[in-house]
Design an enzyme around this catalytic site. Structure first.
Site, mmCIF file in Angstrom:
data_model
loop_
_atom_site.group_PDB
_atom_site.id
_atom_site.type_symbol
_atom_site.label_atom_id
_atom_site.label_comp_id
_atom_site.label_asym_id
_atom_site.label_seq_id
_atom_site.Cartn_x
_atom_site.Cartn_y
_atom_site.Cartn_z
ATOM 1 C CG ASN A 1 17.601 39.715 -4.130
ATOM 2 O OD1 ASN A 1 18.212 40.628 -4.659
ATOM 3 N ND2 ASN A 1 18.044 38.463 -4.120
ATOM 4 C CE LYS A 2 21.632 42.333 -5.218
ATOM 5 N NZ LYS A 2 21.052 41.011 -5.475
#
Ligand code: PLP
Length: 380
Positions: A183-184
């Site tokens: 999710n970065k």
């Protein structure tokens, strides 16, 4: 649940596919040349001399503390409003976390004044988290610990590409730790990077990443070494070449995607400022930010639950960053923490909500999210 608008989304395409296929075709999957190239490019991108690729952001945090020689009997000053990994790493090396508050309900970074008050003779380090990609006040933090032998470890998991005073986040402390979790802002699936300006930290982290061994399998494959010694108790925190290949492809896209995130954040703020009951932290914050998260504050926990449920019913995913660590059962059992000293952390933890944000998001999607928030707040 198939979200219409997820919290985050990947920017993966032919570049990533080709990068992975290249590694598969090479038949060399474990840490090697591609990882070395990824490290060089990431270090150059940040403007630091050294970068070590690892298997996760958590591994980077653990290795930073271990390489600095922090351990039993030592204290590390930490925020509580962060992902649990920031503080778990302190426990991995046997040190004690000392929780301090965030600056305010507008700035969720660790409070420099609280750091100063928490210092004891046992303090060895401060864990600085650049929440959501927004820079913590590094000048004030440096001043708070001035004249003492206290290291700064930056948890820059949210902050690749963010800057403060023209300098990359992650390059201020003894070590800067990045996460490439899915999710970065840039992702390798699982993965991380530790950057440092200190040659001694660099050498020790490289050894600790791979069982304290003096040479790597890759060195031996190339005939650069035939054996090895073990000089430290290390770990297996090595990334694979597949991770590194993805990282190189993602790093190339990062500047453009960060720019897009900044535009989208601006659009969100333009829309949200007219919705009563929604407060926007980090407005006019020093930066530029990596704009990893889009946090808002609502009136209280009940309103937050109602808004999150309403958005979910419209296919919009939201989240909470973060439930304060000192309130988790595991941490509560271990530490008696005075909640009075963490009042901003607890206030934010009780009413913060994170909205969807990713580079491919459209203005129409932002409009839809904001309209749904306004609808939810009109119909309690
Ligand atoms: C602030 C923060 N620190 C550390 C980490 C840990 O990174 P990883 O999941 O790559 O181990 C994360 C990841 O979610 C994070 O958000």
């Amino acid at each position: 649940m198939p979200w219409t608008i997820p919290l985050s989304d990947l920017d993966f395409g032919p570049e990533e596919q080709q990068a992975v296929q290249g590694v598969l075709a090479s038949k060399w999957l474990s840490m090697g040349e591609v990882t070395e190239t990824f490290e060089r490019h990431f270090a150059a991108f940040l403007g630091v001399p050294y970068a070590v690729a690892v298997s996760s952001g958590t591994a980077a945090l653990h290795l930073a503390l271990a390489a600095l020689g922090i351990g039993r009997g030592d204290e590390v000053i930490v925020p509580s409003l962060t992902f649990v990994a920031s503080v778990n790493a302190v426990l991995y090396v046997g040190a004690s976390p000392v929780f301090v508050d965030i600056t305010s309900r507008n700035d969720f970074s660790i409070a420099p004044q609280a750091i100063e008050q928490a210092i004891t003779p046992a303090t060895r380090a401060v864990m600085v988290v650049h929440y959501g990609g927004y820079p913590a006040d590094m000048a004030a933090i440096t001043a708070a610990i001035a004249g003492r032998d206290i290291a700064v470890v930056e948890d820059a998991a949210h902050a690749p590409g963010a800057q403060l005073d023209g300098r990359s986040l992650g390059s201020f402390g003894e070590a800067g730790c990045f996460s490439f979790f899915a999710n970065k802002n840039m992702t390798t699936g699982e993965g991380g990077m530790l950057v440092t300006c200190r040659p001694d930290v660099y050498e020790r982290v490289r050894r600790l990443r791979s069982h304290g061994m003096t040479t790597a399998t890759w060195d031996r494959h190339r005939g650069h070494a035939s054996s090895y010694d073990v000089v430290d108790l290390g770990f297996n925190y090595r990334p694979s070449e597949i991770n590194a290949a993805l990282g190189l492809a993602q790093l190339r896209k990062l500047p453009g995607n960060t720019q897009r995130r900044r535009q989208l954040t601006e659009e969100y703020h333009q829309r949200l400022q007219y919705i009563p009951g929604v407060a926007l932290p980090f407005q006019a914050h020093p930066g530029p930010s990596a704009c990893h998260l889009l946090p808002v504050l609502l009136e209280n926990t009940a309103v937050r639950t109602h808004v999150m449920q309403h958005l979910a019913s419209r296919g919009i995913q939201t989240s909470i960053h973060y439930p304060p660590i000192h309130q988790f059962s595991f941490y509560q059992k271990q530490y008696q923490i005075s909640s009075a000293s963490l009042s901003n952390t607890e206030a934010v933890g009780s009413c913060q909500m994170t909205l969807p944000l990713y580079a491919d998001m459209t203005g129409d999607q932002i409009d839809y999210v904001c309209t749904c928030i306004a609808d939810a707040l009109q119909k309690p």
